[in-house]
Scaffold this motif. Structure first.
Motif, short mmCIF file in Angstrom:
data_model
loop_
_atom_site.label_atom_id
_atom_site.label_comp_id
_atom_site.label_asym_id
_atom_site.label_seq_id
_atom_site.Cartn_x
_atom_site.Cartn_y
_atom_site.Cartn_z
N MET A 60 50.51 47.61 53.05
CA MET A 60 50.51 47.38 51.62
C MET A 60 49.99 45.98 51.29
N THR A 61 50.28 45.00 52.13
CA THR A 61 49.85 43.64 51.86
C THR A 61 48.33 43.55 51.80
N ILE A 62 47.64 44.16 52.75
CA ILE A 62 46.17 44.11 52.75
C ILE A 62 45.63 44.79 51.50
N PHE A 63 46.26 45.88 51.08
CA PHE A 63 45.82 46.56 49.86
C PHE A 63 45.92 45.62 48.66
N LEU A 64 47.03 44.91 48.54
CA LEU A 64 47.20 43.99 47.42
C LEU A 64 46.20 42.84 47.48
N ILE A 65 45.93 42.35 48.69
CA ILE A 65 44.98 41.25 48.84
C ILE A 65 43.58 41.71 48.43
N LEU A 66 43.21 42.91 48.83
CA LEU A 66 41.85 43.41 48.58
C LEU A 66 41.68 44.06 47.20
N ALA A 67 42.76 44.37 46.50
CA ALA A 67 42.67 45.07 45.21
C ALA A 67 41.76 44.37 44.20
N PRO A 68 41.86 43.05 44.02
CA PRO A 68 40.96 42.43 43.04
C PRO A 68 39.48 42.55 43.43
N PHE A 69 39.20 42.46 44.71
CA PHE A 69 37.81 42.52 45.17
C PHE A 69 37.25 43.94 45.06
N GLY A 70 38.07 44.92 45.42
CA GLY A 70 37.65 46.31 45.30
C GLY A 70 37.41 46.69 43.84
N SER A 71 38.32 46.25 42.98
CA SER A 71 38.17 46.52 41.55
C SER A 71 36.93 45.85 41.00
N PHE A 72 36.70 44.62 41.39
CA PHE A 72 35.51 43.88 40.95
C PHE A 72 34.25 44.63 41.37
N ALA A 73 34.18 45.03 42.64
CA ALA A 73 32.99 45.72 43.14
C ALA A 73 32.77 47.05 42.42
N LEU A 74 33.85 47.80 42.21
CA LEU A 74 33.74 49.08 41.52
C LEU A 74 33.31 48.89 40.07
N LEU A 75 33.93 47.96 39.38
CA LEU A 75 33.59 47.72 37.99
C LEU A 75 32.16 47.21 37.82
N MET A 76 31.67 46.46 38.79
CA MET A 76 30.29 45.96 38.71
C MET A 76 29.29 47.12 38.70
N LEU A 77 29.68 48.27 39.22
CA LEU A 77 28.80 49.44 39.23
C LEU A 77 28.74 50.12 37.86
#
Length: 192
Positions: A1-18
């Motif tokens: 779960m910790t890695i998910f929380l750490i990566l959530a902003p970056f994944g969201s940023f990448a997805l939203l940039m599309l």
């Protein structure tokens, strides 16, 4: 779960940039970083250097795009984010407090944190993430300077680098445990 929380902003940023503007993507990522910090504070954990640095990075770049250069290309925005994250990682190494250490200290007991191999493992994992950030920058530079490359190639490089670092974060502690004997439970990050 910790890695998910750490990566959530970056994944969201990448997805939203599309699917939306850089401005919305950056401010949404900053909001998610703040939410992750809020979750940590609620759980009684410390505010992490990576999370706080990324709030500043996403917010500052979002303000720049909104107020100064709304036509900044998506590739330039992604490159700037990756350079900012690399700077946070390198700064944490320079000040001898690798950003991974804050996460690890919340997962292990005090005895384990004193083991000589613990610090070495933290530095190795932090360098793995730093290498992933360099690869993400290389992918963005390729997208900017080699316009004939397919759009998905930059995404593939970023995903491969990020997923490799995440896998290494989980794998390396298990490898050290197998090689050097089993330390106490949860001795290294990624073992639970």
């Amino acid at each position: 779960m910790t890695i998910f929380l750490i990566l959530a902003p970056f994944g969201s940023f990448a997805l939203l940039m599309l699917v939306t503007s850089a401005e919305i993507s950056l401010f949404a990522a900053a909001a998610i970083c703040l939410a992750v910090i809020g979750i940590d504070v609620y759980r009684g954990r410390s505010i992490k250097m990576l999370g706080a640095g990324c709030v500043v990075l996403f917010t500052g770049l979002g303000a720049y795009v909104a107020l100064v250069d709304p036509n900044l290309s998506h590739s330039a925005v992604k490159l700037t984010v990756d350079i900012g994250v690399l700077a946070i990682s390198l700064a944490s190494l320079v000040i001898r407090k690798p950003f991974v250490l804050q996460y690890a200290l919340e997962e292990v007991d005090a005895e384990t944190a004193k083991l000589p191999g613990f610090r070495k493992a933290i530095y190795i994992i932090t360098w793995a993430w730093t290498g992933a950030f360099v690869l993400m920058i290389a992918g963005n530079v390729l997208m900017i300077y080699v316009p004939g490359l397919p759009f998905w190639s930059g995404l593939a490089i970023a995903l491969a680098a990020r997923n490799s670092a995440a896998y290494f974060t989980t794998w390396y502690p298990q490898y050290r445990r197998a090689k050097h004997g089993a330390p106490p439970a949860n001795a290294l990050p990624g073992t639970n």
